[in-house]
Enzyme design. Structure first.
Site, PDB file in Angstrom:
ATOM      1  N   ASN A 116       0.880  -1.171   0.000  1.00  0.00           N
ATOM      2  CA  ASN A 116       0.000   0.000   0.000  1.00  0.00           C
ATOM      3  C   ASN A 116       0.915   1.217   0.000  1.00  0.00           C
ATOM      4  OD1 ASN A 116      -1.779   2.067   0.427  1.00  0.00           O
ATOM      5  ND2 ASN A 116      -2.362   1.458   2.507  1.00  0.00           N
ATOM      6  N   TRP A 117       1.044   1.793  -1.163  1.00  0.00           N
ATOM      7  CA  TRP A 117       1.993   2.913  -1.300  1.00  0.00           C
ATOM      8  C   TRP A 117       1.503   4.188  -0.623  1.00  0.00           C
ATOM      9  CZ3 TRP A 117       4.123   3.079  -7.048  1.00  0.00           C
ATOM     10  CH2 TRP A 117       4.821   1.879  -7.303  1.00  0.00           C
ATOM     11  N   LYS A 118       0.210   4.229  -0.283  1.00  0.00           N
ATOM     12  CA  LYS A 118      -0.388   5.442   0.308  1.00  0.00           C
ATOM     13  C   LYS A 118      -0.135   6.640  -0.635  1.00  0.00           C
ATOM     14  CE  LYS A 118       0.009   3.222   4.740  1.00  0.00           C
ATOM     15  NZ  LYS A 118       0.116   3.301   6.185  1.00  0.00           N
ATOM     16  N   HIS A 177      -9.301   1.430   4.857  1.00  0.00           N
ATOM     17  CA  HIS A 177      -8.019   1.597   5.553  1.00  0.00           C
ATOM     18  C   HIS A 177      -8.214   2.536   6.750  1.00  0.00           C
ATOM     19  CE1 HIS A 177      -3.897   2.662   6.445  1.00  0.00           C
ATOM     20  NE2 HIS A 177      -3.578   1.524   5.855  1.00  0.00           N
ATOM     21  N   GLU A 193      -6.522   4.883   7.831  1.00  0.00           N
ATOM     22  CA  GLU A 193      -6.263   6.302   7.550  1.00  0.00           C
ATOM     23  C   GLU A 193      -7.493   6.961   6.936  1.00  0.00           C
ATOM     24  OE1 GLU A 193      -2.594   5.673   5.437  1.00  0.00           O
ATOM     25  OE2 GLU A 193      -1.701   5.034   7.330  1.00  0.00           O
ATOM     26  N   GLU A 240      -5.131  -4.804  10.470  1.00  0.00           N
ATOM     27  CA  GLU A 240      -4.118  -3.771  10.691  1.00  0.00           C
ATOM     28  C   GLU A 240      -4.375  -3.055  12.020  1.00  0.00           C
ATOM     29  OE1 GLU A 240      -2.183  -2.575   6.662  1.00  0.00           O
ATOM     30  OE2 GLU A 240      -3.743  -1.145   7.183  1.00  0.00           O
ATOM     31  N   GLY A 282       2.897   2.386  10.689  1.00  0.00           N
ATOM     32  CA  GLY A 282       3.862   3.479  10.527  1.00  0.00           C
ATOM     33  C   GLY A 282       4.593   3.855  11.810  1.00  0.00           C
ATOM     34  N   SER A 310       3.728  -2.083  10.191  1.00  0.00           N
ATOM     35  CA  SER A 310       5.191  -2.171  10.375  1.00  0.00           C
ATOM     36  C   SER A 310       5.743  -3.549  10.031  1.00  0.00           C
ATOM     37  CB  SER A 310       5.587  -1.749  11.794  1.00  0.00           C
ATOM     38  OG  SER A 310       5.196  -0.412  12.041  1.00  0.00           O
ATOM     39  N   GLY A 352       3.057  -1.074   4.154  1.00  0.00           N
ATOM     40  CA  GLY A 352       3.136   0.356   3.873  1.00  0.00           C
ATOM     41  C   GLY A 352       4.566   0.760   3.549  1.00  0.00           C
ATOM     42  N   GLY A 353       5.243   1.305   4.524  1.00  0.00           N
ATOM     43  CA  GLY A 353       6.590   1.857   4.328  1.00  0.00           C
ATOM     44  C   GLY A 353       7.550   0.944   3.585  1.00  0.00           C
TER      45      GLY A 353
HETATM   46  P1  13P Z   1       3.325   0.428   7.552  1.00  0.00           P
HETATM   47  O1  13P Z   1       3.798  -0.870   6.954  1.00  0.00           O
HETATM   48  O2  13P Z   1       4.047   1.629   7.049  1.00  0.00           O
HETATM   49  O3  13P Z   1       3.228   0.353   9.042  1.00  0.00           O
HETATM   50  O4  13P Z   1       1.808   0.623   7.016  1.00  0.00           O
HETATM   51  C1  13P Z   1       0.920  -0.424   7.137  1.00  0.00           C
HETATM   52  C2  13P Z   1      -0.311  -0.075   6.406  1.00  0.00           C
HETATM   53  O5  13P Z   1      -1.056   0.802   6.800  1.00  0.00           O
HETATM   54  C3  13P Z   1      -0.575  -0.777   5.149  1.00  0.00           C
HETATM   55  O6  13P Z   1      -1.852  -0.511   4.697  1.00  0.00           O
END
Ligand code: 13P
Length: 255
Positions: free
Chosen positions: A13-15, A98, A100, A170, A176, A216, A237-238
């Site tokens: 998930n590149w956000k 998600h 967020e 999640e 993050g 994470s 994510g990251g």
């Molecule tokens: P991180 O891997 O950066 O913690 O993000 C997880 C996430 O929200 C994937 O959708």
């Protein structure tokens, strides 16, 4: 993972990261690194990068996803994108619900449910996100909350359409933050989700459901998380923004 029963899927998930130019570079670096994967590989990119990603991944084992879609087919919804706009471009996956979006954009369990139904009806595979906040975990209501999110999100989704759903657990406190749920914590909640789905549908449907962990997850902790029977992959994510890191997680899921 239990690969006898269900498919393992690693999704990035590149956000809100990467321009088209950066997308091209990252996907070109990723293609050779994940070409022999023994799991599903998905990149969920910003809307503006979808066309680039779809074109670059043609003929490869990488699938492309969006990070949201609206529940209406068309109309006066400024700034929104419909499910059919995605499928027409060759997009196959979409992230829905998600945390967020729930935290910053007013997404509720009810709107998540509407989006899930619209997306599966359009033929997309949905990566449905559920997960508790730290305060929920501290109050001991994680299992109830995640079961409730799952139940509401899947309302009105038929057993046939369930095959187009992946659930991503999640925990919001792990996103993050560098704080990963322990493998046992992740497995425990993934098992609660599976039990909830079994109650809603049946054991066969629940056994076949891919449930990812996200929060994470990285090259260092992926193997341990994925060694758990109810953790069938990851939503990253990251670590999905660096090809070697994402490829290492794909490799861990390919064992
Ligand atoms: P991180 O891997 O950066 O913690 O993000 C997880 C996430 O929200 C994937 O959708």
């Amino acid at each position: 993972m239990n690969k006898q029963l269900r498919k393992a899927v690693i999704a990035g998930n590149w956000k809100m990261n990467n321009t088209r130019f950066e997308t091209k570079a990252l996907i070109e670096e990723l293609i050779p690194k994940v070409k022999d994967a023994d799991c599903g590989v998905v990149v969920c990119v910003p809307f503006t990068d979808l066309e680039t990603a779809v074109n670059l991944t043609k003929g490869t084992n990488i699938k492309v996803g969006a990070q949201n879609c609206h529940f209406e087919a068309k109309g006066a919804f400024t700034g929104e994108i419909s499910a059919s706009m995605l499928t027409e471009m060759g997009v196959e996956y979409v992230v829905i619900g998600h945390s967020e979006r729930r935290q910053y954009f007013g997404e509720t369990d009810a709107t998540v449910n509407k989006r899930v139904k619209a997306a599966v009806d359009a033929g997309l595979t949905v990566i449905l996100c559920v997960g508790e906040m730290l305060v929920d975990r501290e109050n001991g209501v994680t299992d109830e909350l995640v079961a409730m999110q799952t139940k509401i999100a899947l309302g009105g989704v038929s057993k046939e359409k369930l095959s187009q759903i992946i659930i991503a657990y999640e925990p919001v406190w792990a996103i993050g933050t560098g704080k990963t749920a322990t493998a046992d914590q992740a497995n425990e909640v993934c098992a609660v989700i599976r039990a909830t789905v079994e109650k809603l549908y049946d054991k066969v449907a629940a056994d076949a459901l891919t449930i990812q962990y996200g929060g994470s997850m990285n090259a260092g902790n992926a193997a341990e998380l994925l060694s758990k029977p109810d953790v069938d992959g990851g939503l990253i994510g990251g670590a999905s923004l660096k090809a070697p890191d994402f490829a290492a997680i794909v490799e861990a899921a390919s064992k």
